[in-house]
Design a protein around this motif. Structure first.
Motif, short mmCIF file in Angstrom:
data_model
loop_
_atom_site.label_atom_id
_atom_site.label_comp_id
_atom_site.label_asym_id
_atom_site.label_seq_id
_atom_site.Cartn_x
_atom_site.Cartn_y
_atom_site.Cartn_z
N MET A 34 56.16 43.26 52.32
CA MET A 34 54.79 43.72 52.51
C MET A 34 53.85 42.96 51.59
SD MET A 34 52.89 46.49 53.77
CE MET A 34 53.49 48.13 53.59
N PHE B 106 50.26 43.06 50.15
CA PHE B 106 49.18 44.04 50.04
C PHE B 106 47.81 43.37 50.06
CE2 PHE B 106 52.88 46.23 48.69
CZ PHE B 106 52.66 47.56 49.01
N ASP C 147 45.12 43.60 48.00
CA ASP C 147 44.60 43.01 46.76
C ASP C 147 45.75 42.35 46.01
OD1 ASP C 147 43.55 42.36 44.34
OD2 ASP C 147 42.65 44.31 43.95
N PRO C 148 45.76 41.01 45.95
CA PRO C 148 46.89 40.35 45.29
C PRO C 148 47.03 40.76 43.82
CG PRO C 148 45.42 38.73 46.30
CD PRO C 148 44.77 40.06 46.43
N ASP C 149 45.94 41.24 43.20
CA ASP C 149 46.05 41.68 41.82
C ASP C 149 46.96 42.90 41.69
OD1 ASP C 149 44.77 39.99 40.01
OD2 ASP C 149 42.81 40.61 40.74
N ASP C 150 47.06 43.66 42.77
CA ASP C 150 47.99 44.80 42.73
C ASP C 150 49.43 44.33 42.88
OD1 ASP C 150 45.81 46.39 42.61
OD2 ASP C 150 45.79 46.86 44.74
N GLN C 151 49.59 43.21 43.57
CA GLN C 151 50.94 42.77 43.88
C GLN C 151 51.52 41.89 42.79
OE1 GLN C 151 51.38 41.68 47.87
NE2 GLN C 151 53.57 41.70 47.71
N LEU C 152 50.64 41.18 42.09
CA LEU C 152 51.13 40.25 41.05
C LEU C 152 50.95 40.92 39.69
CD1 LEU C 152 49.43 37.06 42.48
CD2 LEU C 152 51.70 37.95 42.95
N THR D 41 56.07 35.98 46.76
CA THR D 41 56.88 37.08 46.19
C THR D 41 57.69 37.77 47.29
OG1 THR D 41 55.20 38.80 46.47
CG2 THR D 41 55.14 37.55 44.41
N ARG E 69 48.26 42.56 31.54
CA ARG E 69 48.03 42.06 32.90
C ARG E 69 46.77 42.67 33.51
NH1 ARG E 69 46.38 40.51 36.66
NH2 ARG E 69 47.26 40.03 38.71
N TYR E 70 46.56 43.97 33.31
CA TYR E 70 45.45 44.63 33.99
C TYR E 70 44.21 44.76 33.14
CZ TYR E 70 48.28 44.97 37.96
OH TYR E 70 49.03 44.60 39.04
N ARG F 188 44.37 52.06 41.47
CA ARG F 188 45.05 50.78 41.30
C ARG F 188 46.49 51.00 40.85
NH1 ARG F 188 43.72 45.66 41.34
NH2 ARG F 188 41.48 45.99 41.20
N ARG G 150 48.50 51.75 43.79
CA ARG G 150 48.79 50.60 44.65
C ARG G 150 49.80 49.67 43.99
NH1 ARG G 150 43.06 50.41 45.02
NH2 ARG G 150 43.07 48.49 43.81
N VAL G 151 49.65 49.48 42.67
CA VAL G 151 50.61 48.62 41.98
C VAL G 151 52.01 49.21 42.09
CG1 VAL G 151 51.30 47.71 39.74
CG2 VAL G 151 48.90 47.72 40.37
N ALA H 42 53.38 48.46 45.39
CA ALA H 42 53.80 47.06 45.48
C ALA H 42 55.10 46.83 44.74
CB ALA H 42 52.70 46.15 44.93
N ALA I 115 57.89 48.28 46.77
CA ALA I 115 58.13 47.46 47.94
C ALA I 115 59.06 46.29 47.61
CB ALA I 115 56.81 46.93 48.50
N ARG I 116 59.15 45.95 46.33
CA ARG I 116 60.05 44.86 45.97
C ARG I 116 61.23 45.37 45.13
NH1 ARG I 116 57.25 40.20 43.33
NH2 ARG I 116 55.40 41.46 43.01
#
Lengths: 338, 247, 257
Positions: free
Chosen positions: B84, B86, B88-93, B152, C151-152, C196, C199-200, C203, C206-207
């Motif tokens: 998947m 997502f 906003d790439p900032d959420d994914q990375l 990813t 990171r955030y 956020r 959502r993080v 994500a 999901a991995r």
């Protein structure tokens, strides 16, 4: 009230490092026991939120000056004691490492002063008993204010004790207390207001956000001795404070003057006459105070001055610094040509 | 190849606050197909996508990925098969470096560090970002972030790739690169987006959602060429279709 | 700061742990001097200078950071001349209050410790630093927290900045909003942060996230790292025991005491 390395002795710094590291390890274990892996991103993002929130100012009612959120209390409210302590520790670490805000040696002190008191004193002993599950109204505002004030008063007192024990600053204990506690009363009120305002808003718009995956609170068992201890400490501190206040009335006056004096300098509206009056007050204060503090004993403690030693010390010191600079320059040069 | 089939049967989801985001969706996507999910804001696109890898579980009905229903128990296997990306790439990375981030998935699925690194590098090469390995995700451009986010997913060698608004925030060049990349995939692709031109280029079929239900589905060009249908559901007929079929 | 962390240099190639140990030893040595020490501190300048030179980080950057952080030390240190007024004779017959000497000492220590810490961090980069922290035994939860916070930090701070800008544009020059408006703005920022986090987490799940954050590690101890630590600690010990600067000065000025 971040302390810098330059004022801390290794003994005090090391002790507080050990205390904070121990607390951190304990909190980390507690968090692991909750087995809630949602906490990982949540804690990280909330730590970042504290940085962001510190950029937003608000007007303090009835004063015209402005303040912002410090963050210790709201983290404790949102995350519970264990996770919030880890978050505060991480925020202070990043501030120390990346923004040189508070030193490395002093990091243990700062984590303890700003992390322990909100998470393990203000939250369980003041905020929760008063606010309970109130989502606004008197309970929330009162609880937030009291919790923030107490947390910051204890933290400020910690700063005073750690600085005094380190013995690097010459500021006497009583004067330092008189300087720090009133300032942090003001900061505490601001912190309480800001915390309550944010909690009230979230409670209104999205109440379920306030129910966090936080560690179960198992304070109930050992709450009583802590409470008793705090009560005793409060009596002692209160007694000591009032004693200082009565025996050094001008000390209190002075530290208050110092606080308001700073505000005057910042606000543009203050007339030049007022400023002059401030300056006069300050210059008048110096001879009064500075000369009288325990001079006889300390004169003896002061090592005899040997001009020769000082000359060679100064010359040698200057030479060493110059040599170090030269060495650095040469190293850079070599790297660039390489 | 039946295990790459994605199927929804009478899928519905009610959020804790009572909002029913999707209500009774049914579709079937075959192996290697590329499907666009389109519809106005609030149609339920994102909610639907979150069901495909078990981020959300259905209130009613079911999702099947390769003949397995998606449940709490099967979601770890499902997540391996369904990658998947997502919005906003900032959420994914979220990891400190690009390489760490791309290796995150493979490491979680038990690959040895050396193997995970190889996979990560290969995935970054696939999206043309192998030179960014040591960078901090925060410093990347929007296009680079998107490409790394896709890497990813590729590093986990999924059979199905699901994307939420993949072209948002991209400049025209970044968007073009993305489209070429998506065209080159052999994976089953499910793409929710407002970028109808992208759908036209990449997807053979579209599902049009509105108010949580499927309005229609069919070949991309046919559905999107129906001007009155598109306008009725907050969309518009893509310009390129107008030029191909002048009135 | 992050740009410097991604650079490559002899200083960067050192194990973050080695730099951590040496830097902490440095700070402890500097801070263990008595309050009136000045010349004895001088040899310690060499440590941040050498590390900085090896790292290739522009000195102006470190200098600026040190200056930004200076006010607190100056504020508290300024009380020393106020409270400690014993006359001290400087070479040349100048008499100053003893407090000025200790004040100067505080500022000197401040500059030394802050610059050393900054160079250490800047030449390591956050992820190497955290990997190092974990390997010296810092709690995992804390190390992961540091990584996520870092990171955030900028992502959320950008959101805060945008909200503040939007607020400033409509506030007609007022210093800040009322408490009620503040609660709403900061509350919104908080809700966005919570979203956020949600959502993080999705994500991550999901991995295959299962509560453990795994990262590729490549730090391995080398002899160079150990030598780095040993040499510096030996130097700090010597410089702490004997006043090298004074010895040099005495030698130059012909042994005049």
């Amino acid at each position: 009230m971040h302390m810098a390395d330059a004022l801390i002795s290794p003994a005090v710094g090391g002790t507080m490092w050990a205390a904070s590291a121990g607390l951190l390890a304990w909190c980390a274990r507690k968090i692991r026991q909750t087995l809630d892996d949602r906490l990982v991103p949540l804690m990280g993002v909330l730590g970042a939120f504290i940085f962001a929130a510190q950029m937003i100012n608000f007007t303090i009612p009835a004063t015209g000056s402005s303040g912002h959120l410090g963050g210790g209390l709201i983290l404790a409210v949102l995350l519970g004691p264990y996770a919030s302590f880890v978050v505060i520790a991480s925020v202070l670490t990043v501030q120390a490492l990346f923004f040189a805000d508070g030193g490395l040696l002093a990091l243990g002190c700062n984590i303890f002063n700003l992390g322990f008191f909100p998470a393990f004193v203000a939250l369980p002993l003041i905020y929760r008993p008063i606010v309970r599950d109130a989502r606004g109204g008197v309970r929330l505002w009162l609880g937030s204010m009291l919790a923030a004030i107490v947390g910051l008063q204890l933290g400020a007192f910690g700063v005073v004790i750690e600085t005094t024990l380190s013995g690097i600053s010459e500021l006497p204990f009583d004067k330092f207390v008189m300087l720090m506690q009133p300032i942090h009363l003001a900061i505490g009120i601001v912190e309480g207001l800001a915390t309550a305002a944010v909690v009230a808003f979230v409670a209104r718009t999205r109440p379920e956000a306030l129910v966090m995956p936080s560690a179960p609170v198992d304070f109930s068992v050992n709450l009583r001795p802590v409470q008793t201890g705090l009560l005793i400490a409060a009596v002692i501190v209160g007694g000591a404070l009032s004693w200082f206040a009565s025996s050094h009335p001008d000390g209190l006056e002075w530290s208050m003057g110092k606080v308001s004096g700073r505000e005057e300098l910042e606000s543009r509206e203050a007339g030049i006459h007022e400023d002059m009056a401030r300056v006069q007050e300050k210059t008048a204060f110096l001879p009064d105070y500075g000369f009288k503090t325990g001079e006889p004993e300390e004169t003896q403690a002061w090592p005899a001055v040997n001009a020769g030693t000082t000359i060679s010390g100064l010359v040698g010191g200057a030479m060493v610094v110059a040599l170090a600079g030269l060495a650095g320059y040469l190293l850079r040069l070599r790297r660039k040509t390489a | 190849m039946s295990h790459h089939i994605v199927e929804a049967r009478d899928l519905a989801h009610v959020y804790p606050d009572g909002h029913e985001a999707i209500r009774g969706i049914t579709f079937r996507i075959a192996h290697g197909e590329s499907v666009g999910v389109i519809g106005p804001n609030g149609a339920g696109k994102s909610t639907l996508l979150l069901h495909l890898n078990g981020c959300l579980l259905p209130s009613r009905g079911e999702v099947r990925v390769g003949e397995f229903p998606v449940t709490r128990e099967t979601s770890p296997q499902v997540r391996r098969a369904v990658g998947m990306v997502f919005q906003d790439p900032d959420d994914q990375l979220f990891m400190p470096t690009v390489l760490d981030d791309v290796a995150f998935g493979p490491l979680n699925y038990g690959l040895a560090p050396g193997e995970a690194r190889q996979r990560a590098v290969a995935a970054l090469e696939r999206v043309g970002m192998a030179n960014l390995q040591e960078q901090t995700p925060y410093r990347l451009s929007a296009g680079e972030k998107r490409a790394v986010a896709i890497a990813t997913i590729l590093a986990m060698t999924p059979d199905i790739v699901v994307m939420d608004e993949p072209s948002s925030n991209l400049d025209p060049r970044g968007r073009r690169r993305l489209i070429e990349l998506l065209k080159s995939f052999e994976h089953t692709r499910i793409i929710a987006t407002h970028d109808l031109e992208l759908v036209l280029e990449v997807c053979s079929r579209v599902i049009l959602l509105d108010a949580g239900s499927v309005v229609t589905e069919g070949p991309a060009a046919d559905v999107m060429n129906d001007e009155s249908l598109m306008l009725k559901h907050g969309l518009e007929r893509p310009h390129s279709l107008r030029h191909k079929h002048p009135h | 700061m992050d740009e410097f962390g991604a650079m490559d240099s002899p200083a960067h190639r050192l194990d973050a742990r080695a730099k951590a140990v040496a830097t902490i030893a440095f700070i402890v040595a500097v801070m263990s001097f008595p309050p009136y020490e000045l010349s004895g501190l001088a040899p310690f300048v060499i440590y941040p200078v050498v590390l900085l030179a090896l790292s290739g980080i522009p000195p102006a950057f470190i200098l600026r950071k040190v200056l930004i952080a200076a006010p607190f030390a100056i504020c508290i240190g300024l009380f020393n001349p106020l409270f400690d007024r014993h006359p001290v004779v400087l070479p040349g017959g100048l008499v100053v209050a003893g407090g000025w000497i200790s004040f100067a000492s505080i500022l000197f220590r401040f500059a030394l410790t802050v610059s050393a810490a900054l160079v250490w961090v800047a030449s390591s980069g956050m992820h190497r630093l955290c990997a190092g922290l974990e390997r010296i035994g810092a709690p995992r939860a804390f190390v992961v927290q540091l990584l996520f916070l870092h990171r955030y930090l900028f992502v959320v701070a950008d959101e805060g900045l945008r909200m503040r800008r939007a607020m400033d544009l409509r506030s007609a020059g007022a210093r800040g909003p009322s408490l009620r408006v503040y609660g709403s703005i900061t509350g919104h920022l908080l809700l966005r942060a919570l979203d956020r986090a949600h959502r993080v987490y999705a994500a991550m799940r999901a991995r295959g996230f299962d509560g453990r954050v795994r990262a590729l590690r490549e730090t391995e101890s080398r002899i160079g790292d150990a030598a780095f630590v040993v040499c510096w600690i030996a130097f700090f010990a010597i410089a702490r025991k004997w006043n090298l600067a004074e010895a040099l000065g005495a030698w130059i000025t012909g042994g005049a005491r």
